[in-house]
Design a protein around this motif. Structure first.
Motif, PDB file in Angstrom:
ATOM      1  N   THR A 109       0.837  -1.200   0.000  1.00 22.49           N
ATOM      2  CA  THR A 109       0.000   0.000   0.000  1.00 22.49           C
ATOM      3  C   THR A 109       0.876   1.256   0.000  1.00 22.49           C
ATOM      4  O   THR A 109       2.027   1.232   0.440  1.00 22.49           O
ATOM      5  CB  THR A 109      -0.937   0.018   1.229  1.00 22.49           C
ATOM      6  N   TRP A 110       0.309   2.329  -0.481  1.00 31.35           N
ATOM      7  CA  TRP A 110       0.997   3.611  -0.479  1.00 31.35           C
ATOM      8  C   TRP A 110      -0.035   4.742  -0.468  1.00 31.35           C
ATOM      9  O   TRP A 110      -1.235   4.517  -0.678  1.00 31.35           O
ATOM     10  CB  TRP A 110       1.910   3.748  -1.705  1.00 31.35           C
ATOM     11  N   THR A 111       0.438   5.949  -0.240  1.00 29.27           N
ATOM     12  CA  THR A 111      -0.401   7.143  -0.305  1.00 29.27           C
ATOM     13  C   THR A 111       0.280   8.183  -1.191  1.00 29.27           C
ATOM     14  O   THR A 111       1.506   8.145  -1.382  1.00 29.27           O
ATOM     15  CB  THR A 111      -0.654   7.741   1.097  1.00 29.27           C
ATOM     16  N   GLU A 154      -6.430   2.574  -6.824  1.00 30.00           N
ATOM     17  CA  GLU A 154      -6.248   3.919  -6.286  1.00 30.00           C
ATOM     18  C   GLU A 154      -7.636   4.522  -6.059  1.00 30.00           C
ATOM     19  O   GLU A 154      -8.547   4.295  -6.861  1.00 30.00           O
ATOM     20  CB  GLU A 154      -5.466   4.804  -7.263  1.00 30.00           C
ATOM     21  N   ASP A 161     -13.847  10.616   5.038  1.00 29.71           N
ATOM     22  CA  ASP A 161     -13.171   9.332   4.821  1.00 29.71           C
ATOM     23  C   ASP A 161     -14.176   8.240   4.437  1.00 29.71           C
ATOM     24  O   ASP A 161     -15.389   8.452   4.426  1.00 29.71           O
ATOM     25  CB  ASP A 161     -12.387   8.926   6.071  1.00 29.71           C
ATOM     26  N   ASN A 201      -6.018   4.477  11.466  1.00 34.10           N
ATOM     27  CA  ASN A 201      -6.325   3.221  10.798  1.00 34.10           C
ATOM     28  C   ASN A 201      -6.784   2.127  11.747  1.00 34.10           C
ATOM     29  O   ASN A 201      -7.142   1.048  11.304  1.00 34.10           O
ATOM     30  CB  ASN A 201      -5.084   2.713  10.044  1.00 34.10           C
ATOM     31  N   GLN A 225     -10.232   4.868   5.883  1.00 30.12           N
ATOM     32  CA  GLN A 225      -9.051   5.437   5.253  1.00 30.12           C
ATOM     33  C   GLN A 225      -9.226   6.944   5.065  1.00 30.12           C
ATOM     34  O   GLN A 225     -10.317   7.424   4.753  1.00 30.12           O
ATOM     35  CB  GLN A 225      -8.809   4.788   3.884  1.00 30.12           C
ATOM     36  N   ASP A 226      -8.123   7.666   5.244  1.00 28.61           N
ATOM     37  CA  ASP A 226      -8.153   9.130   5.079  1.00 28.61           C
ATOM     38  C   ASP A 226      -8.086   9.488   3.595  1.00 28.61           C
ATOM     39  O   ASP A 226      -7.198  10.238   3.147  1.00 28.61           O
ATOM     40  CB  ASP A 226      -6.989   9.776   5.825  1.00 28.61           C
ATOM     41  N   SER A 227      -9.025   8.978   2.847  1.00 22.93           N
ATOM     42  CA  SER A 227      -9.020   9.171   1.395  1.00 22.93           C
ATOM     43  C   SER A 227      -9.434  10.575   0.996  1.00 22.93           C
ATOM     44  O   SER A 227      -9.327  10.942  -0.186  1.00 22.93           O
ATOM     45  CB  SER A 227      -9.959   8.156   0.742  1.00 22.93           C
ATOM     46  N   THR A 230      -5.526  12.280   1.264  1.00 23.81           N
ATOM     47  CA  THR A 230      -4.472  11.735   0.403  1.00 23.81           C
ATOM     48  C   THR A 230      -5.044  10.603  -0.450  1.00 23.81           C
ATOM     49  O   THR A 230      -6.038   9.953  -0.076  1.00 23.81           O
ATOM     50  CB  THR A 230      -3.300  11.164   1.224  1.00 23.81           C
ATOM     51  N   GLN A 232      -5.247   6.987  -1.692  1.00 26.49           N
ATOM     52  CA  GLN A 232      -4.933   5.675  -1.117  1.00 26.49           C
ATOM     53  C   GLN A 232      -4.742   4.678  -2.268  1.00 26.49           C
ATOM     54  O   GLN A 232      -5.635   4.493  -3.097  1.00 26.49           O
ATOM     55  CB  GLN A 232      -6.075   5.198  -0.207  1.00 26.49           C
ATOM     56  N   TYR A 262     -12.291   6.320  -7.978  1.00 31.64           N
ATOM     57  CA  TYR A 262     -11.472   5.097  -7.862  1.00 31.64           C
ATOM     58  C   TYR A 262     -11.153   4.537  -9.245  1.00 31.64           C
ATOM     59  O   TYR A 262     -11.871   4.789 -10.225  1.00 31.64           O
ATOM     60  CB  TYR A 262     -12.198   4.030  -7.026  1.00 31.64           C
TER      61      TYR A 262
END
Length: 268
Positions: A109-111, A154, A161, A201, A225-227, A230, A232, A262
């Motif tokens: 995973t990454w942001t 993504e 969120d 999380n 998730q703090d979508s 940032t 996700q 998405y």
């Protein structure tokens, strides 16, 4: 001498007596009942014979019942053993099916801070901008394909969120189409009003805690998730043939719908 003469006279009188001298016994009765049979008139013996016969019949009946009981007992035992064997076989098959499923690796995973750029790009693409209504869970079904080795994703949201998690269904693939399913949360009593602002999380979503499909394995449990701050993103290598289930969970929200951006794609 006088005693001898008296004895001799008594013997002579006894000899002159016949059966007719006794009124209770006739000659006919004496002929049909010889002396040896008259002597064998013990009542205890005559009564014992019928009782012995009844005892023998009862003993025989008890013996037959005992034999039937012994014959039925193995049958019942065999039936019980068969039922236990069937349950044992079912448990073994279930264990074998689970053993055939290899352990799943955690996803990568990454942001990214490029929130505006991703939203601007996905607005122009079909079906990449959707609304996940309050109390709903949107599940994206992504089947594995022979041409790729992993799946990538993504997503981002406007303002608030959203919960996100990944599962893998080991059922053989019958369609290669990516499909989207919307479902309502079944846990109405546990719904809570969402907390606004960034959330860590560690807050597990309640709407996707239980899974009833025995072929379903968890890759990433559903977390908020703090979508909205940032992008996700993440990827996961194919563990084998099956279908990924990407869950966007808004079941915890009582009031707010979520605008979701998405995209899901394959990578070699």
């Amino acid at each position: 001498m006088e005693r001898l003469e008296a004895t001799s006279e008594l013997q002579s009188r006894l000899s002159s007596l016949s059966f007719s001298s006794f009124p209770g016994i006739t000659s006919k009765q004496s002929d049909s009942r010889p002396l040896d049979r008259l002597q064998n008139t013990d009542l205890s013996q005559s009564c014992a014979q019928p009782r012995d016969r009844a005892d023998m019949e009862q003993t025989k009946g008890d013996s037959e019942q005992h034999t039937e009981g012994n014959a039925a007992a193995p049958a019942e035992l065999a039936l019980g053993e068969g039922g236990e064997e069937s349950n044992r076989s079912g448990s073994q098959r279930s264990a074998e099916m689970k053993a055939q499923m290899p352990p799943l690796k955690p996803p990568t995973t990454w942001t990214s801070a490029a929130l505006k750029e991703l939203k601007a790009k996905l607005r122009s693409e079909d079906d990449s901008m959707v609304t996940v209504y309050r109390g709903d869970i949107m599940t994206v079904h992504v089947p594995t394909v022979p041409e790729a080795k992993k799946v990538c994703w993504e997503f981002a949201t406007d303002g608030y969120d959203i919960g996100f998690g990944i599962y893998f269904d080991w059922t053989p693939v019958t369609s290669r189409s990516i499909t989207v399913h919307i479902s309502e949360s079944s846990d109405d009593e546990d719904e809570e009003e969402e907390l606004e602002g960034p959330v860590g999380n560690g807050d597990v979503e309640k709407g996707s805690k239980s899974q009833t499909n025995s072929n379903l394995a968890e890759i990433l449990p559903v977390y908020r998730q703090d979508s909205h701050t940032t992008v996700q993103g993440g990827s996961h290598d194919f563990p084998g043939e099956g279908t990924y289930l990407l869950k966007f969970d808004n079941s915890y929200s009582l009031w707010r719908n979520k605008t979701l951006y998405y995209r899901v794609y394959y990578s070699a």
